[in-house]
Scaffold this motif. Structure first.
Motif, PDB file in Angstrom:
ATOM      1  N   PHE A 161      31.315   4.074   3.452  1.00 31.00           N
ATOM      2  CA  PHE A 161      30.307   4.518   2.489  1.00 31.00           C
ATOM      3  C   PHE A 161      29.916   3.377   1.557  1.00 31.00           C
ATOM      4  CE2 PHE A 161      31.843   9.213   2.575  1.00 31.00           C
ATOM      5  CZ  PHE A 161      31.099   9.443   3.723  1.00 31.00           C
ATOM      6  N   SER A 162      28.664   3.398   1.134  1.00 27.38           N
ATOM      7  CA  SER A 162      28.188   2.424   0.155  1.00 27.38           C
ATOM      8  C   SER A 162      28.790   2.735  -1.215  1.00 27.38           C
ATOM      9  CB  SER A 162      26.668   2.481   0.060  1.00 27.38           C
ATOM     10  OG  SER A 162      26.260   3.724  -0.514  1.00 27.38           O
ATOM     11  N   PRO A 163      28.788   1.762  -2.121  1.00 27.37           N
ATOM     12  CA  PRO A 163      29.275   2.031  -3.480  1.00 27.37           C
ATOM     13  C   PRO A 163      28.539   3.197  -4.144  1.00 27.37           C
ATOM     14  CG  PRO A 163      29.056  -0.324  -3.142  1.00 27.37           C
ATOM     15  CD  PRO A 163      28.457   0.324  -1.931  1.00 27.37           C
ATOM     16  N   GLU A 164      27.247   3.344  -3.839  1.00 24.01           N
ATOM     17  CA  GLU A 164      26.457   4.430  -4.441  1.00 24.01           C
ATOM     18  C   GLU A 164      26.941   5.785  -3.945  1.00 24.01           C
ATOM     19  OE1 GLU A 164      24.449   0.662  -4.720  1.00 24.01           O
ATOM     20  OE2 GLU A 164      25.148   1.740  -2.928  1.00 24.01           O
ATOM     21  N   ILE A 165      27.229   5.887  -2.651  1.00 26.27           N
ATOM     22  CA  ILE A 165      27.710   7.161  -2.104  1.00 26.27           C
ATOM     23  C   ILE A 165      29.098   7.471  -2.642  1.00 26.27           C
ATOM     24  CG2 ILE A 165      28.440   8.318   0.022  1.00 26.27           C
ATOM     25  CD1 ILE A 165      26.186   6.803   1.464  1.00 26.27           C
ATOM     26  N   ARG A 166      29.958   6.471  -2.702  1.00 25.30           N
ATOM     27  CA  ARG A 166      31.303   6.686  -3.249  1.00 25.30           C
ATOM     28  C   ARG A 166      31.226   7.184  -4.690  1.00 25.30           C
ATOM     29  NH1 ARG A 166      35.471   1.862  -1.563  1.00 25.30           N
ATOM     30  NH2 ARG A 166      35.022   1.770   0.674  1.00 25.30           N
ATOM     31  N   GLN A 167      30.336   6.568  -5.465  1.00 20.41           N
ATOM     32  CA  GLN A 167      30.205   6.975  -6.866  1.00 20.41           C
ATOM     33  C   GLN A 167      29.713   8.406  -6.970  1.00 20.41           C
ATOM     34  OE1 GLN A 167      27.386   4.721  -9.191  1.00 20.41           O
ATOM     35  NE2 GLN A 167      28.382   5.249 -11.122  1.00 20.41           N
ATOM     36  N   GLU A 168      28.781   8.794  -6.094  1.00 22.52           N
ATOM     37  CA  GLU A 168      28.275  10.164  -6.120  1.00 22.52           C
ATOM     38  C   GLU A 168      29.377  11.160  -5.782  1.00 22.52           C
ATOM     39  OE1 GLU A 168      24.624  12.864  -4.257  1.00 22.52           O
ATOM     40  OE2 GLU A 168      24.686  10.710  -3.933  1.00 22.52           O
ATOM     41  N   ILE A 169      30.193  10.822  -4.811  1.00 22.14           N
ATOM     42  CA  ILE A 169      31.303  11.710  -4.454  1.00 22.14           C
ATOM     43  C   ILE A 169      32.305  11.805  -5.597  1.00 22.14           C
ATOM     44  CG2 ILE A 169      33.305  11.945  -2.924  1.00 22.14           C
ATOM     45  CD1 ILE A 169      31.566  10.763  -0.687  1.00 22.14           C
ATOM     46  N   GLU A 170      32.592  10.682  -6.230  1.00 20.16           N
ATOM     47  CA  GLU A 170      33.586  10.671  -7.306  1.00 20.16           C
ATOM     48  C   GLU A 170      33.088  11.378  -8.557  1.00 20.16           C
ATOM     49  OE1 GLU A 170      34.330   6.506  -7.540  1.00 20.16           O
ATOM     50  OE2 GLU A 170      36.120   6.609  -6.261  1.00 20.16           O
ATOM     51  N   THR A 171      31.800  11.260  -8.853  1.00 26.08           N
ATOM     52  CA  THR A 171      31.276  11.840 -10.096  1.00 26.08           C
ATOM     53  C   THR A 171      30.783  13.278  -9.905  1.00 26.08           C
ATOM     54  OG1 THR A 171      29.109  10.835  -9.656  1.00 26.08           O
ATOM     55  CG2 THR A 171      30.652   9.601 -11.048  1.00 26.08           C
ATOM     56  N   ARG A 172      30.065  13.539  -8.806  1.00 29.02           N
ATOM     57  CA  ARG A 172      29.528  14.874  -8.549  1.00 29.02           C
ATOM     58  C   ARG A 172      30.469  15.749  -7.730  1.00 29.02           C
ATOM     59  NH1 ARG A 172      24.598  15.264  -5.476  1.00 29.02           N
ATOM     60  NH2 ARG A 172      24.649  17.398  -6.213  1.00 29.02           N
ATOM     61  N   GLY A 173      31.437  15.119  -7.062  1.00 29.72           N
ATOM     62  CA  GLY A 173      32.376  15.869  -6.236  1.00 29.72           C
ATOM     63  C   GLY A 173      31.886  16.105  -4.829  1.00 29.72           C
ATOM     64  N   MET A 174      30.686  15.619  -4.485  1.00 28.44           N
ATOM     65  CA  MET A 174      30.153  15.812  -3.140  1.00 28.44           C
ATOM     66  C   MET A 174      28.960  14.903  -2.894  1.00 28.44           C
ATOM     67  SD  MET A 174      27.832  19.269  -3.283  1.00 28.44           S
ATOM     68  CE  MET A 174      26.955  18.759  -1.809  1.00 28.44           C
TER      69      MET A 174
END
Length: 268
Positions: A161-174
């Protein structure tokens, strides 16, 4: 090869309850199972991530079992197909609990376990669970793994996953992952984090039975190198890796189905 047709009607599903309210796997859920009676070794189907027991390979396997008078069990994980629960609540541990429960309830004697994609990981985890026990009602006669994806939540998802996708998963939970097979589907933070409890590629994997891996060289979802990494973790003897040069991830073409059936038929 025999596939399900008007001459081989599909079975009506049975349902079992798995899990308990308040446990770590998020409570009880109703699991749909189709169990065909027959002789052994029985066949136990483990489907892939976001697929169900009415897929092309599962139906072809059951049709062949019917023609050979072989027992065959297939089911839907929670959040998949005809089973209860929400897909977004699914984790590797939760789906493994369901696989073990169905295996214990519906299988007896030697079994050939056929795992597709995520089902390949599930098959390895099931083998590990059975090895931990002092006795089992059913045993493993062999594993047939189709484009197996052990550790995919970490190796094929998170690390890719890109850093942007990882951040979205970590912050939004999905994160909603686009799919070439249908609508986008959610990748939950819990799926990634809980999956780390079940990684198998970091050490040797002793399943205690023959293994046949079928892998497409053109697979965009599970690269062929992943199958090689798995093969190197399995015992050197009793492991066959068939590389299908023009094969994709699904391996659902007639010639692919024929290879699957041939691999299953070899397991005694």
């Amino acid at each position: 090869m025999t596939e399900l047709s008007a001459h081989t009607p599909d079975l009506e599903p049975a349902f079992i309850d798995v899990g308990q309210n308040g446990n770590q796997n998020s409570g009880r859920r109703r699991i749909a199972v189709r169990a065909r009676a027959g002789e052994g070794p029985g066949l136990f189907w483990l489907g892939g991530f976001n697929s169900d027991m009415k897929g092309t390979k599962a139906l072809a396997l059951d049709g062949w079992a019917a023609g050979q008078n072989r027992a065959c069990v297939r089911f839907d994980y929670s959040g998949h197909g005809e089973s209860g629960g929400a897909f977004r609540d699914g984790t590797i541990g939760r789906w493994l609990e369901e696989a073990v429960a169905v295996f214990d309830r519906f299988c007896a004697g030697p079994q050939v376990v056929i795992g597709s994609s995520m089902g390949g990981w599930m098959a390895l985890l099931l083998a590990r669970e059975l090895a931990r026990r002092t006795s089992n009602r059913a045993s493993l006669a062999g594993l047939v793994l189709i484009a197996p994806a052990p550790d995919f939540t970490e190796e094929l998802m998170w690390k890719g996953f890109s850093p942007e996708i990882r951040q979205e998963i970590e912050t939004r939970g999905m994160w909603l992952r686009p799919s070439q097979y249908g609508e986008p589907y959610p990748i939950m933070r819990a799926l990634i984090e809980e999956g780390r409890n079940h990684l198998v590629l970091g050490s040797a994997i002793d399943v205690g039975c023959p293994v046949h891996i079928l892998q497409g060289a053109q697979d965009p979802d599970v690269p062929w190198r992943h199958a090689f990494a798995l093969a190197h973790r399995l015992p050197a003897d009793d492991v066959v890796l068939t590389m299908i040069q023009d094969g994709d991830h699904r391996l659902s073409r007639p010639q692919d189905i024929a290879r699957m059936i041939a691999a299953v038929a070899e397991m005694k």
